[in-house]
Design a protein around this motif. Sequence first.
Motif, PDB file in Angstrom:
ATOM      1  N   THR A 113      -6.287   2.626   8.219  1.00 25.53           N
ATOM      2  CA  THR A 113      -6.407   3.181   9.396  1.00 25.53           C
ATOM      3  C   THR A 113      -6.295   2.631  10.021  1.00 25.53           C
ATOM      4  O   THR A 113      -5.826   2.806  11.529  1.00 25.53           O
ATOM      5  CB  THR A 113      -8.240   2.918   9.293  1.00 25.53           C
ATOM      6  OG1 THR A 113      -8.503   3.897   8.439  1.00 25.53           O
ATOM      7  CG2 THR A 113      -8.600   3.752  10.724  1.00 25.53           C
ATOM      8  N   ALA A 114      -6.271   0.851  10.387  1.00 22.42           N
ATOM      9  CA  ALA A 114      -6.172   0.105  11.658  1.00 22.42           C
ATOM     10  C   ALA A 114      -4.405  -0.200  11.573  1.00 22.42           C
ATOM     11  O   ALA A 114      -3.995  -0.208  13.342  1.00 22.42           O
ATOM     12  CB  ALA A 114      -6.196  -1.627  11.033  1.00 22.42           C
ATOM     13  N   MET A 115      -3.605   0.519  10.707  1.00 26.33           N
ATOM     14  CA  MET A 115      -2.558   0.257  10.964  1.00 26.33           C
ATOM     15  C   MET A 115      -1.791   1.727  11.153  1.00 26.33           C
ATOM     16  O   MET A 115      -0.892   1.490  11.939  1.00 26.33           O
ATOM     17  CB  MET A 115      -1.292   0.109   9.921  1.00 26.33           C
ATOM     18  CG  MET A 115      -1.694  -1.124   9.119  1.00 26.33           C
ATOM     19  SD  MET A 115      -0.317  -1.608   7.175  1.00 26.33           S
ATOM     20  CE  MET A 115      -0.707  -3.204   7.742  1.00 26.33           C
ATOM     21  N   GLU A 116      -2.726   3.157  10.401  1.00 26.13           N
ATOM     22  CA  GLU A 116      -2.079   4.323  11.697  1.00 26.13           C
ATOM     23  C   GLU A 116      -2.656   4.484  12.830  1.00 26.13           C
ATOM     24  O   GLU A 116      -1.405   5.312  14.227  1.00 26.13           O
ATOM     25  CB  GLU A 116      -3.071   5.319  11.171  1.00 26.13           C
ATOM     26  CG  GLU A 116      -2.961   5.688   9.668  1.00 26.13           C
ATOM     27  CD  GLU A 116      -3.772   6.654   8.931  1.00 26.13           C
ATOM     28  OE1 GLU A 116      -3.463   7.128   7.880  1.00 26.13           O
ATOM     29  OE2 GLU A 116      -4.850   6.814   9.077  1.00 26.13           O
ATOM     30  N   MET A 117      -3.296   2.948  13.655  1.00 27.55           N
ATOM     31  CA  MET A 117      -3.349   3.239  15.275  1.00 27.55           C
ATOM     32  C   MET A 117      -2.396   2.167  15.596  1.00 27.55           C
ATOM     33  O   MET A 117      -2.405   2.351  17.079  1.00 27.55           O
ATOM     34  CB  MET A 117      -5.016   2.797  15.384  1.00 27.55           C
ATOM     35  CG  MET A 117      -6.137   3.579  14.940  1.00 27.55           C
ATOM     36  SD  MET A 117      -7.840   2.724  14.846  1.00 27.55           S
ATOM     37  CE  MET A 117      -7.362   3.068  16.563  1.00 27.55           C
ATOM     38  N   VAL A 118      -1.429   1.455  15.151  1.00 28.17           N
ATOM     39  CA  VAL A 118      -0.899   0.981  16.010  1.00 28.17           C
ATOM     40  C   VAL A 118       0.788   2.273  15.893  1.00 28.17           C
ATOM     41  O   VAL A 118       0.968   2.559  15.325  1.00 28.17           O
ATOM     42  CB  VAL A 118       0.197  -0.222  15.099  1.00 28.17           C
ATOM     43  CG1 VAL A 118       1.067  -0.526  15.403  1.00 28.17           C
ATOM     44  CG2 VAL A 118      -1.120  -1.007  14.337  1.00 28.17           C
ATOM     45  N   ASP A 119       1.552   1.699  17.293  1.00 26.86           N
ATOM     46  CA  ASP A 119       1.999   3.433  18.045  1.00 26.86           C
ATOM     47  C   ASP A 119       3.322   2.363  17.513  1.00 26.86           C
ATOM     48  O   ASP A 119       4.193   1.534  16.660  1.00 26.86           O
ATOM     49  CB  ASP A 119       2.170   2.748  19.808  1.00 26.86           C
ATOM     50  CG  ASP A 119       2.874   4.117  20.035  1.00 26.86           C
ATOM     51  OD1 ASP A 119       3.718   4.336  19.035  1.00 26.86           O
ATOM     52  OD2 ASP A 119       2.962   3.696  20.754  1.00 26.86           O
ATOM     53  N   THR A 120       3.881   3.644  16.287  1.00 26.31           N
ATOM     54  CA  THR A 120       5.272   3.366  15.643  1.00 26.31           C
ATOM     55  C   THR A 120       6.359   3.187  16.718  1.00 26.31           C
ATOM     56  O   THR A 120       7.342   2.531  16.077  1.00 26.31           O
ATOM     57  CB  THR A 120       5.417   4.808  15.145  1.00 26.31           C
ATOM     58  OG1 THR A 120       5.266   6.280  15.943  1.00 26.31           O
ATOM     59  CG2 THR A 120       3.815   4.726  14.027  1.00 26.31           C
ATOM     60  N   ARG A 121       6.591   3.549  18.202  1.00 28.96           N
ATOM     61  CA  ARG A 121       7.858   3.259  18.673  1.00 28.96           C
ATOM     62  C   ARG A 121       7.706   1.742  18.949  1.00 28.96           C
ATOM     63  O   ARG A 121       8.450   1.110  19.022  1.00 28.96           O
ATOM     64  CB  ARG A 121       7.118   3.994  19.653  1.00 28.96           C
ATOM     65  CG  ARG A 121       6.860   5.346  20.235  1.00 28.96           C
ATOM     66  CD  ARG A 121       6.411   6.145  21.445  1.00 28.96           C
ATOM     67  NE  ARG A 121       5.250   5.337  22.026  1.00 28.96           N
ATOM     68  CZ  ARG A 121       4.557   6.243  22.609  1.00 28.96           C
ATOM     69  NH1 ARG A 121       4.809   7.150  23.236  1.00 28.96           N
ATOM     70  NH2 ARG A 121       3.216   6.192  23.350  1.00 28.96           N
ATOM     71  N   LEU A 122       6.626   0.836  19.153  1.00 31.17           N
ATOM     72  CA  LEU A 122       6.742  -0.447  19.629  1.00 31.17           C
ATOM     73  C   LEU A 122       7.472  -1.117  18.201  1.00 31.17           C
ATOM     74  O   LEU A 122       8.016  -1.795  18.414  1.00 31.17           O
ATOM     75  CB  LEU A 122       5.508  -0.781  19.165  1.00 31.17           C
ATOM     76  CG  LEU A 122       4.165  -0.681  21.545  1.00 31.17           C
ATOM     77  CD1 LEU A 122       3.006  -1.096  20.548  1.00 31.17           C
ATOM     78  CD2 LEU A 122       4.630  -1.434  21.883  1.00 31.17           C
ATOM     79  N   GLU A 123       7.556  -0.496  17.010  1.00 28.38           N
ATOM     80  CA  GLU A 123       8.239  -0.905  15.629  1.00 28.38           C
ATOM     81  C   GLU A 123       9.619  -0.380  15.601  1.00 28.38           C
ATOM     82  O   GLU A 123      10.125  -1.085  15.728  1.00 28.38           O
ATOM     83  CB  GLU A 123       7.157   0.021  14.752  1.00 28.38           C
ATOM     84  CG  GLU A 123       5.925  -0.454  14.448  1.00 28.38           C
ATOM     85  CD  GLU A 123       4.908   0.203  12.523  1.00 28.38           C
ATOM     86  OE1 GLU A 123       3.960  -0.653  12.214  1.00 28.38           O
ATOM     87  OE2 GLU A 123       5.795   1.067  12.505  1.00 28.38           O
ATOM     88  N   ASP A 124       9.600   1.215  16.380  1.00 29.47           N
ATOM     89  CA  ASP A 124      10.751   1.045  16.864  1.00 29.47           C
ATOM     90  C   ASP A 124      11.663  -0.006  16.745  1.00 29.47           C
ATOM     91  O   ASP A 124      12.704  -0.096  17.296  1.00 29.47           O
ATOM     92  CB  ASP A 124      10.850   2.521  16.944  1.00 29.47           C
ATOM     93  CG  ASP A 124      10.748   3.746  15.587  1.00 29.47           C
ATOM     94  OD1 ASP A 124      10.299   3.190  14.539  1.00 29.47           O
ATOM     95  OD2 ASP A 124       9.765   4.572  16.370  1.00 29.47           O
ATOM     96  N   ALA A 125      11.558   0.448  18.680  1.00 24.85           N
ATOM     97  CA  ALA A 125      11.493  -0.475  19.016  1.00 24.85           C
ATOM     98  C   ALA A 125      12.168  -2.457  19.156  1.00 24.85           C
ATOM     99  O   ALA A 125      13.199  -2.440  19.565  1.00 24.85           O
ATOM    100  CB  ALA A 125      11.184  -0.673  20.973  1.00 24.85           C
TER     101      ALA A 125
END
Length: 228
Positions: A113-125
């Motif tokens: 649940t916590a990781m689903e709330m992390v914005d994937t755009r930050l990971e992509d950047a």
Amino acid sequence: MSFSDAEWQAIGLSVRVAVACMVITLPLALWVGYKMARSRFRGKAVVESLLHLPLVMPPVTTGYLLLLALGARSPLGQWLESAFGLRLAFSFHAAVIASAVVSFPLVVRSVRTAMEMVDTRLEDASRLLGAGNLKTFFRITVPLAMPGILSGAILGFARSLGEFGATITFAGNIAGETQTLPLAIYALMQVPGGEEATLRLVLVSVGISLAAMLLSEWYIKKLRHDRG
């Protein structure tokens, strides 16, 4: 409040089992939670159901299945004993395994649940800037999901402290070796005049769990405050 040696043994053993359980389950829960949060594949619902099965099955059933899989008469249990001299059932290791299996779904659920709330755009950047998947995971995903990860770890710790059914089935109720707090409380409840000792251990169990939850809440609030 004065504790007997047997009571101290049960308290110390419970803490050791809970800590060992947390150390074992958390790294695996990080990986599984991340995969379940980011991956899309056929049969995902089945995998999720299997992961959460220990939450809905009677704990005694879980313990019995562990006994069938890892007991002295099972193929895997016989191989472990012959190859490494390791007899899992009715040992400290069995208490840790039973607690880990029962608490693992709680940790995974919180981490996912916590990781689903992390914005994937930050990971992509992060990846676009040259960071690999592993570096992105530990530099971006884990720090941002830390409150949920910590909550999952504390939930797993607390669940381990309260584990009874799977432990007594797979590890037994051996004083000084597998008799954790819940098992010691159960044993004392069967002894005439054991009410005072039972109450002492109940208060200790509640106190440890409450202290863990309060520490978790304090740290989560500190993280949020530090991030503004």
